[in-house]
Design an enzyme around this catalytic site. Structure first.
Site, mmCIF file in Angstrom:
data_model
loop_
_atom_site.group_PDB
_atom_site.id
_atom_site.type_symbol
_atom_site.label_atom_id
_atom_site.label_comp_id
_atom_site.label_asym_id
_atom_site.label_seq_id
_atom_site.Cartn_x
_atom_site.Cartn_y
_atom_site.Cartn_z
ATOM 1 N N SER A 249 1.083 -1.093 -0.472
ATOM 2 C CA SER A 249 0.351 0.091 0.380
ATOM 3 C C SER A 249 0.574 1.354 0.244
ATOM 4 O O SER A 249 1.664 1.033 -0.482
ATOM 5 C CB SER A 249 -0.983 0.353 1.398
ATOM 6 O OG SER A 249 -1.951 0.079 0.856
ATOM 7 N N ASP B 217 -9.500 -5.355 -5.011
ATOM 8 C CA ASP B 217 -8.976 -4.099 -4.587
ATOM 9 C C ASP B 217 -8.986 -2.607 -5.222
ATOM 10 O O ASP B 217 -8.342 -2.378 -6.241
ATOM 11 C CB ASP B 217 -7.176 -3.966 -4.648
ATOM 12 C CG ASP B 217 -6.722 -2.947 -3.554
ATOM 13 O OD1 ASP B 217 -7.273 -1.806 -2.888
ATOM 14 O OD2 ASP B 217 -5.668 -2.916 -3.848
ATOM 15 N N HIS C 244 -8.295 -4.939 -0.468
ATOM 16 C CA HIS C 244 -7.101 -4.554 -0.676
ATOM 17 C C HIS C 244 -6.481 -5.678 1.038
ATOM 18 O O HIS C 244 -6.754 -5.350 1.783
ATOM 19 C CB HIS C 244 -7.042 -2.813 -0.355
ATOM 20 C CG HIS C 244 -5.999 -2.617 -0.227
ATOM 21 N ND1 HIS C 244 -4.661 -1.789 -1.124
ATOM 22 C CD2 HIS C 244 -4.899 -1.846 1.215
ATOM 23 C CE1 HIS C 244 -3.987 -1.517 -0.831
ATOM 24 N NE2 HIS C 244 -4.342 -1.183 0.379
#
Length: 311
Positions: free
Chosen positions: A163, A245, A277
């Site tokens: 991320s 995601d 995610h």
């Protein structure tokens, strides 16, 4: 408490809340798992201070079975959390990096950079680069940390992050193309569900929260506008996406941009079907999370595979 003190300025449900009086509440990444020497999972860990003046620190992991004359690949890990939450010491990241150190048979340094909004971007990048230089300072047998001097192979270095950490990994590799990390050979980087700018060119609220002065053409969040991209300071890149995601298209754009930039290294992209995610953090023992880990370990071990595949 007055209504002004309790008025919410920013909320990223269900993980984070900031109030107009400056207070913040984080609901992820605040627990602390103690470091442990020779733990039951076969990995030892310790906490180190990198920069006392800023408080930047790290947790270092080594396989407990490492021999005194053995040199292992060195992984530097950057956690996710949108630049405003997360920690190497919380259960999700401690457990994930422990597993990575064990399965890759590697030394892993997990970086604790400072978070927004108390420390707005570019602090996270500055802390991360300072941490990388601190790691590199051990490459000639110097530096304060014995585990790095004794066990790390500085000719086999990888950067890994998820991320926002994936974004940091990219930016560190770009920096490494022009700034010297003496004694370090950066072989590859891995970006897991990386956080980049929106494909429609707009700046989203998460980025503006951590970097209020940014524009849509900021190269830190939009690599396509960075003239240094073709000189990325490594020879291998692995990108992981997740089908459900909302950052998927951003990671795909990064892949396509890097592929067409003129960079000549090995570029691999993998997508996990039917997952969202950070699934590998929240359900690390699932079949697909284990498949992602195994592919990452293969990347660290320099296995060659096709450049596009599905997990």
């Amino acid at each position: 408490m007055s209504s002004g003190e309790s008025e919410i300025a920013h909320e990223f449900h269900p993980y984070f809340r900031a109030y107009k009086d400056g207070r913040v509440e984080r609901f992820f990444g605040t627990d602390i798992i103690p470091a442990s020497i020779d733990s039951q999972d076969g990995v030892s860990s310790k906490d180190v201070t990198i920069a006392p003046e800023t408080g930047v620190s790290a947790r270092i992991f080594i396989p407990s079975s490492v021999k005194s004359n053995q040199k292992l690949p060195l992984i530097v890990y950057f956690h996710g959390g949108g630049f405003f939450m997360g920690s190497p010491f919380c259960s999700e990241y401690h457990n994930y990096v422990t597993s990575l150190a064990s399965k890759a048979n590697a030394v892993v340094v997990s970086i604790d950079y400072r978070l927004a909004p108390e420390h707005l971007v570019p602090i996270a990048y500055e802390d991360s680069w300072a941490a990388l230089k601190w790691v590199a300072s051990h490459s000639h047998g110097e530096g304060p940390e014995a585990w790095l001097k004794d066990y790390a192979d500085f000719q086999r270095v990888y950067l890994v992050g998820d991320s926002a950490g994936g974004n940091i990994v990219h930016n560190m590799a770009v920096e490494a193309a022009t700034e010297d990390l003496s004694g370090v050979k950066l072989l590859g980087i891995c970006l897991i569900q990386p956080f980049f700018g929106r494909t429609d060119g707009h700046v989203d609220k998460y980025w503006l929260f951590v970097c209020p002065t940014s524009r849509f053409d900021d190269p830190r969040i939009h690599p396509a506008v960075d003239s240094r991209l073709s000189k990325l300071g490594c020879s291998r890149v692995l990108i992981f996406l997740a089908e459900k995601d909302n950052l998927r298209e951003r990671g795909l754009l990064y892949y396509e941009t890097l592929k067409s930039s003129g960079w000549s290294g090995e570029l691999v992209i993998a997508e996990t079907e039917a997952e969202d995610h950070a699934f590998q953090l929240f359900n690390p023992n699932s079949e697909k999370a284990l498949a992602l880990m195994n592919r990452l370990v293969s990347f660290i071990n320099d296995d060659k595979v096709s450049n596009i595949f599905i997990l």
